[in-house]
Design an enzyme around this catalytic site. Structure first.
Site, short mmCIF file in Angstrom:
data_model
loop_
_atom_site.label_atom_id
_atom_site.label_comp_id
_atom_site.label_asym_id
_atom_site.label_seq_id
_atom_site.Cartn_x
_atom_site.Cartn_y
_atom_site.Cartn_z
N GLU A 50 0.94 8.07 6.64
CA GLU A 50 1.48 6.96 5.84
C GLU A 50 0.55 6.69 4.66
O GLU A 50 -0.53 6.14 4.82
CB GLU A 50 1.60 5.70 6.72
CG GLU A 50 2.07 4.48 5.94
CD GLU A 50 1.93 3.18 6.73
OE1 GLU A 50 1.92 3.22 7.99
OE2 GLU A 50 1.80 2.12 6.08
N ARG A 54 -0.40 1.13 -2.56
CA ARG A 54 -1.33 0.06 -2.94
C ARG A 54 -2.18 0.45 -4.12
O ARG A 54 -3.06 -0.32 -4.53
CB ARG A 54 -2.26 -0.27 -1.76
CG ARG A 54 -1.48 -0.86 -0.61
CD ARG A 54 -2.36 -1.28 0.51
NE ARG A 54 -1.53 -1.44 1.68
CZ ARG A 54 -1.99 -1.73 2.87
NH1 ARG A 54 -3.27 -1.93 3.06
NH2 ARG A 54 -1.17 -1.85 3.88
N THR A 78 3.73 0.19 2.75
CA THR A 78 3.69 -0.94 1.82
C THR A 78 4.89 -0.93 0.87
O THR A 78 4.80 -1.40 -0.27
CB THR A 78 2.36 -1.00 1.03
OG1 THR A 78 1.28 -0.59 1.88
CG2 THR A 78 2.04 -2.41 0.57
N LYS A 138 7.43 -2.17 13.09
CA LYS A 138 5.97 -2.28 12.98
C LYS A 138 5.61 -3.73 13.29
O LYS A 138 6.23 -4.65 12.74
CB LYS A 138 5.56 -1.89 11.56
CG LYS A 138 4.17 -2.29 11.14
CD LYS A 138 3.84 -1.69 9.78
CE LYS A 138 2.69 -2.44 9.11
NZ LYS A 138 2.05 -1.68 8.05
#
Ligand code: 3PG
Length: 217
Positions: A50, A54, A78, A138
């Protein structure tokens, strides 16, 4: 038990969760680090990766791994909007992780045929994600939002949901999470410490991945 899937096939969220005990949460600031980092994780037995959106370099990193490391299964983390999902799909991401859930993100993932692990921290958020068909979620931020006790409590009313707890988990605490019936995998950044990535200490990252890939409940 880990279930290995064809690296090139379209995935389900459950397949993303069941490939290894840990999904590394990766922050990359330099595209030149992306491919050697992915190879280092693969060498340690971790291939569901993953890369978080960011940094300005994240999409280029996803694209580089998708192109040059086909044995890895590159995902994007994200993702917070439909536009994020579409950009990740264009870059070659095979799955999407989001810190929360919105109908727009869910719809964009369905439209792009990408499995989604949306972040939840409350019962209402679980119900909203479930209403849109997500049952693999998640739990974020796991430690801060209630940790093991929260997951145990959720297994009553939400016994048909499975979780990837992420946030504050370590190699030492992961086995306690993996022992829960509603946890299939943990997420964590401990496999890719910033100093090891920037210092190109790929051997250390392979070692951390090997340790993580052998974790058991
Ligand atoms: C994140 O999305 O930043 C994850 O929660 C990673 O958390 P960690 O750094 O505590 O593993």
């Amino acid at each position: 038990m880990a279930v290995k899937v064809d690296a090139a096939a379209t995935l389900t969220a459950l397949q993303v969760m069941r490939d290894a005990p840990v999904i590394p949460v990766i922050v990359l600031t330099d595209v030149a680090h992306a491919v050697p980092l992915a190879r280092a994780l693969l060498a340690g037995g971790i291939r569901m990766l993953e890369v978080t959106l960011r940094t300005p370099q994240a999409l280029a990193c996803i694209e580089a791994i998708a192109r040059d490391v086909p044995e890895a299964v590159i995902g994007a983390g994200t993702a917070r909007s439909a536009a994020d999902v579409q950009a990740c799909a264009m870059a070659g991401a095979r799955f999407i992780v989001s810190p929360g859930y919105t109908h727009a993100v869910g719809t964009a993932c369905r439209d792009a045929r990408l499995p989604l692990l949306p972040g939840v921290a409350t019962g209402s958020e679980i119900m909203a994600a479930q209403e849109d068909g997500c049952t693999e979620l998640k739990f974020f931020p796991a430690l801060q939002a209630g940790g093991l006790a929260m997951l145990k409590a959720w297994n009553g009313p939400f016994g048909d949901v499975v979780f990837c707890p992420t946030g504050g988990i370590t190699v030492e605490t992961a086995p306690q999470f993996l022992a829960l019936p509603n946890v299939k995998v943990c997420g964590g950044s401990w496999l890719t410490p910033a100093d090891a990535v920037v210092g190109k200490d790929w051997a250390r990252i392979t070692q951390l991945a090997r340790e993580a890939s052998r974790l058991r409940a």
